[in-house]
Design a protein around this motif. Structure first.
Motif, short mmCIF file in Angstrom:
data_model
loop_
_atom_site.label_atom_id
_atom_site.label_comp_id
_atom_site.label_asym_id
_atom_site.label_seq_id
_atom_site.Cartn_x
_atom_site.Cartn_y
_atom_site.Cartn_z
N GLY A 18 0.84 -1.19 0.00
CA GLY A 18 0.00 0.00 0.00
C GLY A 18 0.87 1.24 0.00
O GLY A 18 1.74 1.40 -0.86
N ASP A 19 0.65 2.11 0.99
CA ASP A 19 1.44 3.34 1.09
C ASP A 19 2.77 3.14 1.83
O ASP A 19 3.60 4.05 1.86
CB ASP A 19 0.64 4.43 1.82
CG ASP A 19 -0.59 4.87 1.02
OD1 ASP A 19 -0.54 4.75 -0.23
OD2 ASP A 19 -1.57 5.31 1.63
N LYS A 20 2.96 1.96 2.41
CA LYS A 20 4.18 1.71 3.20
C LYS A 20 5.29 1.19 2.29
O LYS A 20 5.19 0.12 1.70
CB LYS A 20 3.90 0.70 4.31
CG LYS A 20 5.12 0.41 5.18
CD LYS A 20 4.77 -0.50 6.32
CE LYS A 20 6.00 -0.91 7.13
NZ LYS A 20 6.74 0.25 7.64
#
Length: 256
Positions: A18-20
């Protein structure tokens, strides 16, 4: 060294959930016959590299070349074939509790090689001798100390005659004396068998004994790669902080 002497080449490897962002476009080479250690604090992405290089986790982007082949797009059957050239020494040894030491070491031999029982027993005895555990074939894992389990795990990995050996935190949970024993064994294995090894650990003392080169991973990036001496005398503040056991402060999102 030439390109032909690199058994693993990683270029711009990126892993994101995801955003990580876990690995941020890292470059890494493993040369034939060397032991390369990847070190860094917990959460820096060390174990993620192992998962990618053994086909357990697909890259978000980037290139991975192993033994001359681009593998980032491999399917599971292709990975299964490639894994026959690999051995893994797991952090917690991952021995089968229902098998004796000898049966654990012989597990891969029976599964992947057409050998007589006599030949299997000879190979098991030689491997246990190599890791300093002669005449332990009939012991059960429950009878072994933590250090002994690690050595049996190494013998089992070596039974497959791997070209590449991966070590996942091999000294985790061991006392200082056994940590040095395992570290010297990693070095001895490389010298005797010429196997190319990638060692993932946070244990600096172990690395200084076992490795030829060290890659320091921090916040998903490799901040420095060099020989043991180059890393020991590094002027990089992140490297020096890790070597000296100092707390590392992560950068804020805005870079301040």
């Amino acid at each position: 060294m030439t390109e032909q002497e690199k058994i693993i080449q990683v270029r711009k490897l990126k892993i994101a959930f995801g955003d990580k962002l876990v690995l941020n476009e890292i470059d890494l080479d493993l040369y034939c016959g060397e032991t390369l250690a990847v070190i860094g604090p917990s959460g820096s992405g060390k174990s993620t590299i192992l998962k990618v290089l053994t086909g357990l986790l697909p890259p978000t982007s980037g290139s991975i070349i192993i033994a001359g082949n681009e593998v980032s797009g491999y399917d599971e059957n292709q990975w299964d074939e490639l894994r026959r050239q690999m051995g893994v020494v797991f952090q917690y040894s991952a021995l089968f509790d229902f098998l004796t030491v000898g049966e654990n070491v012989a597990f891969g031999l029976r599964r992947h090689f057409h050998l007589t029982e006599e030949d299997i027993q000879k190979k098991v005895a030689l491997l246990l001798q190599l890791v300093g555990l002669p005449d332990t074939e009939k012991l059960w894992p429950a009878e072994l100390s933590g250090g002994m389990k690690k050595r049996v795990g190494l013998a089992r990995a070596l039974a497959m005659r791997p070209e590449i050996l991966f070590y996942d935190e091999p000294t985790s949970g061991l006392d200082p004396v056994m940590t040095m024993t395992i570290s010297r064994l990693i070095r001895k294995t490389q010298q005797r068998l010429g196997v190319s090894s990638l060692l993932v650990t946070h244990d600096m003392e172990s690395v200084f004994v076992a490795a030829d080169r060290i890659a320091v991973l921090y916040d998903g990036k490799i901040v420095q790669i060099g020989t043991v001496e180059e890393i020991k005398h590094s002027s990089n503040p992140v490297v020096q902080a890790f070597i000296n056991g100092q707390e590392l402060e992560r950068e804020e999102e805005d870079g301040q």
